[in-house]
Design an enzyme around this catalytic site. Structure first.
Site, PDB file in Angstrom:
ATOM      1  CB  ALA A  67      -0.876  -0.023   1.238  1.00  0.00           C
ATOM      2  N   GLY A 112       0.422  -4.912   0.842  1.00  0.00           N
ATOM      3  CA  GLY A 112      -0.803  -4.916   0.040  1.00  0.00           C
ATOM      4  C   GLY A 112      -0.600  -5.530  -1.343  1.00  0.00           C
ATOM      5  CD  GLU A 115      -2.584  -7.412   2.845  1.00  0.00           C
ATOM      6  OE1 GLU A 115      -2.343  -6.232   2.510  1.00  0.00           O
ATOM      7  OE2 GLU A 115      -3.098  -7.707   3.937  1.00  0.00           O
ATOM      8  CD  GLU A 135       1.598  -5.624   5.496  1.00  0.00           C
ATOM      9  OE1 GLU A 135       2.440  -6.530   5.680  1.00  0.00           O
ATOM     10  OE2 GLU A 135       0.833  -5.588   4.524  1.00  0.00           O
TER      11      GLU A 135
HETATM   12  N1  DAK Z   1       4.622   3.185  -0.746  1.00  0.00           N
HETATM   13  C1  DAK Z   1       5.030   4.350  -1.292  1.00  0.00           C
HETATM   14  N2  DAK Z   1       6.195   4.512  -1.977  1.00  0.00           N
HETATM   15  C2  DAK Z   1       6.978   3.427  -2.100  1.00  0.00           C
HETATM   16  C3  DAK Z   1       6.610   2.161  -1.557  1.00  0.00           C
HETATM   17  C4  DAK Z   1       5.363   2.070  -0.848  1.00  0.00           C
HETATM   18  N3  DAK Z   1       4.924   0.920  -0.328  1.00  0.00           N
HETATM   19  N4  DAK Z   1       7.606   1.284  -1.837  1.00  0.00           N
HETATM   20  C5  DAK Z   1       8.538   1.969  -2.541  1.00  0.00           C
HETATM   21  N5  DAK Z   1       8.174   3.247  -2.702  1.00  0.00           N
HETATM   22  C6  DAK Z   1       8.887   4.301  -3.383  1.00  0.00           C
HETATM   23  C7  DAK Z   1      10.110   4.753  -2.586  1.00  0.00           C
HETATM   24  O1  DAK Z   1       9.719   5.699  -1.597  1.00  0.00           O
HETATM   25  C8  DAK Z   1      10.979   5.362  -3.656  1.00  0.00           C
HETATM   26  O2  DAK Z   1      10.471   6.646  -3.969  1.00  0.00           O
HETATM   27  P1  DAK Z   1      11.500   7.882  -4.249  1.00  0.00           P
HETATM   28  O3  DAK Z   1      12.324   7.997  -3.041  1.00  0.00           O
HETATM   29  O4  DAK Z   1      12.278   7.456  -5.470  1.00  0.00           O
HETATM   30  O5  DAK Z   1      10.568   9.050  -4.501  1.00  0.00           O
HETATM   31  C9  DAK Z   1      10.710   4.472  -4.865  1.00  0.00           C
HETATM   32  O6  DAK Z   1       9.464   3.823  -4.595  1.00  0.00           O
HETATM   33  C10 DAK Z   1      11.774   3.412  -5.075  1.00  0.00           C
HETATM   34  O7  DAK Z   1      11.932   2.725  -3.857  1.00  0.00           O
HETATM   35  P2  DAK Z   1      13.374   2.499  -3.159  1.00  0.00           P
HETATM   36  O8  DAK Z   1      14.301   3.606  -3.492  1.00  0.00           O
HETATM   37  O9  DAK Z   1      13.108   2.202  -1.728  1.00  0.00           O
HETATM   38  O10 DAK Z   1      13.843   1.184  -3.929  1.00  0.00           O
HETATM   39  P3  DAK Z   1      14.819   0.055  -3.393  1.00  0.00           P
HETATM   40  O11 DAK Z   1      15.120  -0.804  -4.569  1.00  0.00           O
HETATM   41  O12 DAK Z   1      15.953   0.632  -2.608  1.00  0.00           O
HETATM   42  O13 DAK Z   1      13.933  -0.792  -2.341  1.00  0.00           O
HETATM   43  C11 DAK Z   1      11.936  -1.932  -1.614  1.00  0.00           C
HETATM   44  C12 DAK Z   1      12.821  -1.513  -2.823  1.00  0.00           C
HETATM   45  C13 DAK Z   1      10.652  -2.550  -2.158  1.00  0.00           C
HETATM   46  C14 DAK Z   1      12.687  -2.995  -0.781  1.00  0.00           C
HETATM   47  C15 DAK Z   1      11.664  -0.686  -0.744  1.00  0.00           C
HETATM   48  O14 DAK Z   1      11.139   0.347  -1.592  1.00  0.00           O
HETATM   49  C16 DAK Z   1      10.662  -0.929   0.348  1.00  0.00           C
HETATM   50  O15 DAK Z   1      10.980  -1.522   1.387  1.00  0.00           O
HETATM   51  N6  DAK Z   1       9.424  -0.436   0.146  1.00  0.00           N
HETATM   52  C17 DAK Z   1       8.391  -0.504   1.131  1.00  0.00           C
HETATM   53  C18 DAK Z   1       7.877  -1.908   1.212  1.00  0.00           C
HETATM   54  C19 DAK Z   1       6.829  -2.046   2.268  1.00  0.00           C
HETATM   55  O16 DAK Z   1       7.082  -1.820   3.466  1.00  0.00           O
HETATM   56  N7  DAK Z   1       5.671  -2.396   1.786  1.00  0.00           N
HETATM   57  C20 DAK Z   1       4.603  -2.709   2.664  1.00  0.00           C
HETATM   58  C21 DAK Z   1       3.834  -1.474   2.875  1.00  0.00           C
HETATM   59  S1  DAK Z   1       2.683  -1.729   4.155  1.00  0.00           S
HETATM   60  C22 DAK Z   1      -4.343  -0.755   5.430  1.00  0.00           C
HETATM   61  C23 DAK Z   1      -4.477  -1.799   4.562  1.00  0.00           C
HETATM   62  C24 DAK Z   1      -3.383  -2.352   3.988  1.00  0.00           C
HETATM   63  C25 DAK Z   1      -2.148  -1.871   4.291  1.00  0.00           C
HETATM   64  C26 DAK Z   1      -2.017  -0.824   5.149  1.00  0.00           C
HETATM   65  C27 DAK Z   1      -3.095  -0.269   5.718  1.00  0.00           C
HETATM   66  N8  DAK Z   1      -5.455  -0.204   6.057  1.00  0.00           N
HETATM   67  C28 DAK Z   1      -6.634  -0.898   6.081  1.00  0.00           C
HETATM   68  C29 DAK Z   1      -5.380   1.034   6.719  1.00  0.00           C
HETATM   69  C30 DAK Z   1      -1.007  -2.437   3.690  1.00  0.00           C
HETATM   70  C31 DAK Z   1       0.164  -2.028   4.145  1.00  0.00           C
HETATM   71  C32 DAK Z   1       1.337  -2.247   3.355  1.00  0.00           C
HETATM   72  O17 DAK Z   1       1.317  -2.687   2.253  1.00  0.00           O
END
Ligand code: DAK
Length: 260
Positions: A67, A112, A115, A135
């Site tokens: 997400a 997400g 998911e 998460e």
């Molecule tokens: N959201 C927003 N931007 C993201 C992103 C994300 N999930 N993942 C990556 N980006 C963006 C980065 O901020 C970066 O943007 P800039 O800095 O270039 O502007 C760009 O994409 C490239 O990412 P990286 O520079 O970080 O790239 P790397 O190759 O170094 O790393 C990575 C890739 C996938 C390992 C890393 O980007 C990463 O760890 N990303 C986050 C992964 C993550 O934690 N995903 C889970 C998110 S939590 C809800 C329902 C569902 C959810 C939440 C709430 N509610 C009901 C309220 C679900 C939650 C999730 O999915």
């Protein structure tokens, strides 16, 4: 037609949907969720010959990296609950879609994104794919049914291990866990996925639809999947396709299914 979803017709029967926010690694914001909702609730109807949908991510790095975290700071408890319910509605509509939906996972499938992939009926993965529910590292829990669907696909021990550690698994591990149905090179992912889809859609459309419903009924506390299976077996036995399938076998020819 959509801002973040690109739709391409591979042939009149197979649609490839690409989630297209490569700068944010295709992270799911509310607009993407709304567009997915629109497609699976309504817009698919304009593709009259459609038999299957493939969902993939744009670019080389990610299917969907979760997400969109940048939107989280604006959420309060009520809007977070609504976001979760809206997402679940879309993902449930994919899981219950009458046509097979396959996630072609071309890189990170996190949070997400995983998911979403798990709400699809099958998953294919390129060898650079990475899967995880990170998460907890954000102080959150999966909010789009990840806790429920991951257990269904990989079992309680592996699901808890992945969630509690936030550990990412690679494509080969995902296949050995039963999370991915096929692994191949990133160059051939879409081609291999289309081949898989074509094997599926050679079968009768009603039989495909009812198989999806029977399997989903197993996980629905309000359904008696066993009873439902018997009723649908009987219904298909006397359907035009059920008759045609048996007859074609006996006449040693290819069945001509009409979806009735
Ligand atoms: N959201 C927003 N931007 C993201 C992103 C994300 N999930 N993942 C990556 N980006 C963006 C980065 O901020 C970066 O943007 P800039 O800095 O270039 O502007 C760009 O994409 C490239 O990412 P990286 O520079 O970080 O790239 P790397 O190759 O170094 O790393 C990575 C890739 C996938 C390992 C890393 O980007 C990463 O760890 N990303 C986050 C992964 C993550 O934690 N995903 C889970 C998110 S939590 C809800 C329902 C569902 C959810 C939440 C709430 N509610 C009901 C309220 C679900 C939650 C999730 O999915």
């Amino acid at each position: 037609m959509y801002k973040h979803l690109t739709l391409e017709i591979e042939d009149p029967q197979v649609l490839i949907m690409t989630i297209n926010r490569p700068k944010a690694l295709n992270a799911l914001n509310t607009e993407v969720i709304d567009e997915l909702d629109d497609f699976f609730a309504r817009s698919y109807k304009q593709y009259e010959s459609l038999r299957a949908v493939i969902i993939t991510g744009s670019g080389e790095k990610a299917f969907v990296a979760g997400a969109d975290i940048s939107g989280f700071k604006n959420l309060n408890e009520a809007t977070a609950l609504q976001l979760s319910l809206d997402g679940k509605k879309v993902f449930d509509s994919i899981e219950n879609f009458h046509l097979p939906v396959i996630a072609a996972i071309n890189g990170y499938a996190l949070g997400g994104g995983l998911e979403l992939a798990m709400s699809c009926h099958l998953r294919t993965a390129s060898d650079n794919a990475r899967f995880g529910l990170p998460e907890l590292s954000l102080g959150l829990i999966p909010g789009y049914t990840g806790t429920q669907r991951l257990i269904q696909l990989v079992g309680k021990g592996r699901a808890l291990h992945m969630m509690l550690t936030g550990k990412m698994i690679n494509a080969d591990e995902s296949q050995s866990f039963g999370l991915s149905n096929l692994v191949c090179s990133k160059e051939t992912l879409l081609e291999e996925t289309v081949l898989l889809v074509k094997k599926i859609i050679k079968n009768g459309p009603l039989a495909i639809e009812e198989t999806i419903k029977c399997v989903n009924a197993f996980f629905d506390a309000d359904s008696d999947g066993d009873q439902y299976e018997s009723e649908q077996f009987a219904r298909l036995m006397v359907s035009a396709d059920g008759r045609e399938g048996s007859l074609a076998f006996l006449e040693k020819r290819k069945a001509n299914f009409i979806g009735k």
